[in-house]
Design a protein around this motif. Sequence first.
Motif, PDB file in Angstrom:
ATOM      1  N   PRO A   1       0.815  -1.217   0.000  1.00 46.93           N
ATOM      2  CA  PRO A   1       0.000   0.000   0.000  1.00 46.93           C
ATOM      3  C   PRO A   1       0.853   1.274   0.000  1.00 46.93           C
ATOM      4  O   PRO A   1       0.526   2.251  -0.685  1.00 46.93           O
ATOM      5  CB  PRO A   1      -0.812  -0.129   1.291  1.00 46.93           C
ATOM      6  CG  PRO A   1      -0.960  -1.605   1.484  1.00 46.93           C
ATOM      7  CD  PRO A   1       0.357  -2.176   1.032  1.00 46.93           C
ATOM      8  N   THR A   2       1.954   1.261   0.736  1.00 44.30           N
ATOM      9  CA  THR A   2       2.840   2.431   0.778  1.00 44.30           C
ATOM     10  C   THR A   2       3.506   2.654  -0.575  1.00 44.30           C
ATOM     11  O   THR A   2       3.610   3.804  -1.050  1.00 44.30           O
ATOM     12  CB  THR A   2       3.925   2.248   1.860  1.00 44.30           C
ATOM     13  OG1 THR A   2       3.299   2.060   3.130  1.00 44.30           O
ATOM     14  CG2 THR A   2       4.843   3.469   1.918  1.00 44.30           C
ATOM     15  N   GLU A   3       3.957   1.571  -1.199  1.00 47.71           N
ATOM     16  CA  GLU A   3       4.595   1.679  -2.513  1.00 47.71           C
ATOM     17  C   GLU A   3       3.600   2.178  -3.561  1.00 47.71           C
ATOM     18  O   GLU A   3       3.948   3.004  -4.418  1.00 47.71           O
ATOM     19  CB  GLU A   3       5.161   0.326  -2.933  1.00 47.71           C
ATOM     20  CG  GLU A   3       6.384  -0.092  -2.134  1.00 47.71           C
ATOM     21  CD  GLU A   3       6.791  -1.536  -2.404  1.00 47.71           C
ATOM     22  OE1 GLU A   3       7.959  -1.878  -2.144  1.00 47.71           O
ATOM     23  OE2 GLU A   3       5.933  -2.327  -2.852  1.00 47.71           O
ATOM     24  N   LEU A   4       2.360   1.689  -3.485  1.00 49.92           N
ATOM     25  CA  LEU A   4       1.344   2.144  -4.438  1.00 49.92           C
ATOM     26  C   LEU A   4       1.128   3.650  -4.319  1.00 49.92           C
ATOM     27  O   LEU A   4       1.021   4.351  -5.330  1.00 49.92           O
ATOM     28  CB  LEU A   4       0.024   1.408  -4.194  1.00 49.92           C
ATOM     29  CG  LEU A   4      -1.139   1.871  -5.073  1.00 49.92           C
ATOM     30  CD1 LEU A   4      -0.864   1.554  -6.541  1.00 49.92           C
ATOM     31  CD2 LEU A   4      -2.453   1.237  -4.614  1.00 49.92           C
ATOM     32  N   ALA A   5       1.062   4.136  -3.079  1.00 51.52           N
ATOM     33  CA  ALA A   5       0.872   5.573  -2.863  1.00 51.52           C
ATOM     34  C   ALA A   5       2.011   6.364  -3.493  1.00 51.52           C
ATOM     35  O   ALA A   5       1.795   7.436  -4.081  1.00 51.52           O
ATOM     36  CB  ALA A   5       0.781   5.869  -1.369  1.00 51.52           C
ATOM     37  N   THR A   6       3.219   5.831  -3.405  1.00 56.19           N
ATOM     38  CA  THR A   6       4.390   6.490  -3.999  1.00 56.19           C
ATOM     39  C   THR A   6       4.281   6.522  -5.527  1.00 56.19           C
ATOM     40  O   THR A   6       4.561   7.534  -6.162  1.00 56.19           O
ATOM     41  CB  THR A   6       5.683   5.751  -3.601  1.00 56.19           C
ATOM     42  OG1 THR A   6       5.818   5.777  -2.183  1.00 56.19           O
ATOM     43  CG2 THR A   6       6.909   6.397  -4.243  1.00 56.19           C
ATOM     44  N   VAL A   7       3.853   5.397  -6.116  1.00 57.53           N
ATOM     45  CA  VAL A   7       3.722   5.307  -7.569  1.00 57.53           C
ATOM     46  C   VAL A   7       2.642   6.256  -8.072  1.00 57.53           C
ATOM     47  O   VAL A   7       2.826   6.956  -9.072  1.00 57.53           O
ATOM     48  CB  VAL A   7       3.397   3.858  -7.998  1.00 57.53           C
ATOM     49  CG1 VAL A   7       3.220   3.776  -9.505  1.00 57.53           C
ATOM     50  CG2 VAL A   7       4.491   2.905  -7.557  1.00 57.53           C
ATOM     51  N   VAL A   8       1.506   6.293  -7.385  1.00 58.79           N
ATOM     52  CA  VAL A   8       0.405   7.171  -7.785  1.00 58.79           C
ATOM     53  C   VAL A   8       0.840   8.639  -7.696  1.00 58.79           C
ATOM     54  O   VAL A   8       0.553   9.449  -8.587  1.00 58.79           O
ATOM     55  CB  VAL A   8      -0.843   6.920  -6.912  1.00 58.79           C
ATOM     56  CG1 VAL A   8      -1.898   7.993  -7.173  1.00 58.79           C
ATOM     57  CG2 VAL A   8      -1.413   5.533  -7.201  1.00 58.79           C
ATOM     58  N   ALA A   9       1.553   8.974  -6.628  1.00 66.79           N
ATOM     59  CA  ALA A   9       2.035  10.351  -6.467  1.00 66.79           C
ATOM     60  C   ALA A   9       2.995  10.716  -7.597  1.00 66.79           C
ATOM     61  O   ALA A   9       2.963  11.837  -8.122  1.00 66.79           O
ATOM     62  CB  ALA A   9       2.718  10.509  -5.110  1.00 66.79           C
ATOM     63  N   GLU A  10       3.846   9.759  -7.984  1.00 66.40           N
ATOM     64  CA  GLU A  10       4.783   9.999  -9.074  1.00 66.40           C
ATOM     65  C   GLU A  10       4.033  10.172 -10.402  1.00 66.40           C
ATOM     66  O   GLU A  10       4.403  11.017 -11.223  1.00 66.40           O
ATOM     67  CB  GLU A  10       5.775   8.835  -9.179  1.00 66.40           C
ATOM     68  CG  GLU A  10       6.780   8.946 -10.308  1.00 66.40           C
ATOM     69  CD  GLU A  10       7.752  10.111 -10.158  1.00 66.40           C
ATOM     70  OE1 GLU A  10       8.590  10.300 -11.056  1.00 66.40           O
ATOM     71  OE2 GLU A  10       7.686  10.839  -9.147  1.00 66.40           O
ATOM     72  N   ALA A  11       2.993   9.395 -10.603  1.00 69.87           N
ATOM     73  CA  ALA A  11       2.187   9.517 -11.824  1.00 69.87           C
ATOM     74  C   ALA A  11       1.563  10.904 -11.914  1.00 69.87           C
ATOM     75  O   ALA A  11       1.564  11.530 -12.986  1.00 69.87           O
ATOM     76  CB  ALA A  11       1.105   8.445 -11.849  1.00 69.87           C
TER      77      ALA A  11
END
Length: 365
Positions: free
Chosen positions: A89-99
């Motif tokens: 979940p933490t990694e997903l939040a990072t990826v979405v923020a980067e997108a």
Amino acid sequence: MVSKIDPGQIYFITELDQKTKNSTGYYKIGIVRNQRITFDRIKEHQTGNPHRLYAAEVIITDAAYMVEGMLHGKFHAKRVSQEWFHFTPTELATVVAEAKRLSGIYGPVLSSLRSTYSVTPSNSVLTLTGKDLKKAEDLRDKAYKLDKKIMSRKYQMKAIELALQTATSIHGLGIDGVTYVEHKQKTTKFSLTEWKKSATPAQLKACEKAVKPKDDFRFLYPKNKGKAAKKDLKNPHWKSVLTVEFNQYETNLKAFIPNPTSAFKETSLSRTKAFEKMHEEYAEHLVEQELLNIELQTIILEMRAICQNHEEVQGICEWKRKPQKPEINESLMKKNYPADTVKPKFMTTTNEKSEVKVYGFRPYI
């Protein structure tokens, strides 16, 4: 017609764990453009998937293709298969923020590029200096490295393909799960080429359909004497740079002798561990080529944004764009002159042909 600069949605589709009611941690990073929406893709992917799929995140952006390519490249280490990744979940939040960050940067760039993307350049050469020149050189050099990796994969993949084709020999049912033989029967069918030879100007005009403008973008590589280097197996530059890979490809090419259709028997060849290993490498090269090409296209889009309405950025790239003549469309021809499609004088005959193909995936465990 979908273009790489069209706006769209970037989606993060995931599976629902039936026990925990949470995501399984597997996410597909993909895009939809033009009139399509993310839920269209969910419906398509749901078929054959026992887990319920849902969109964990959807981002509307002007740079869908570009941002998707950047995400695939940046989070490559988390990829499990093609467009599927595994995130906490933490990694997903990072990826979405980067997108979202990338969309904020490149969305306006691609939006401004649409007005010049298919228009004949009004300026000839753009000369860059300072930081702008350094950025363009970095993009060009990254593109060269990607082109080199793509060609290395291509040579290796084709060498394996040729070896498997040679091993298949006259086994018409192929190597179990690895190769198959595609048979094309002798056919007689309508030929648009033959029809055009005797069509009147008025008939040709009635069947014209507009085609998109010429779009010829090329990086100019210093390591190739300032010229572009096409991704062709016989290209002199790649032959000299990737000597080992090319030599193996050429050796296997010389060893492979295609068989006529009559030579094939209704037999198959058992799949061995050696064949499985070759097939695994073949599939890996195929997928990696696709991923590298996406990354390369992302860099090309960045460079196009710099080039804008210029035909060339001095020492970096060329981007030729110009309108094309309408083409004679076969569907329009058949609609307007259906009787001509069955006239003997417009028919051509193709001979039977059999070709050994390699599965692009492994249909076995």
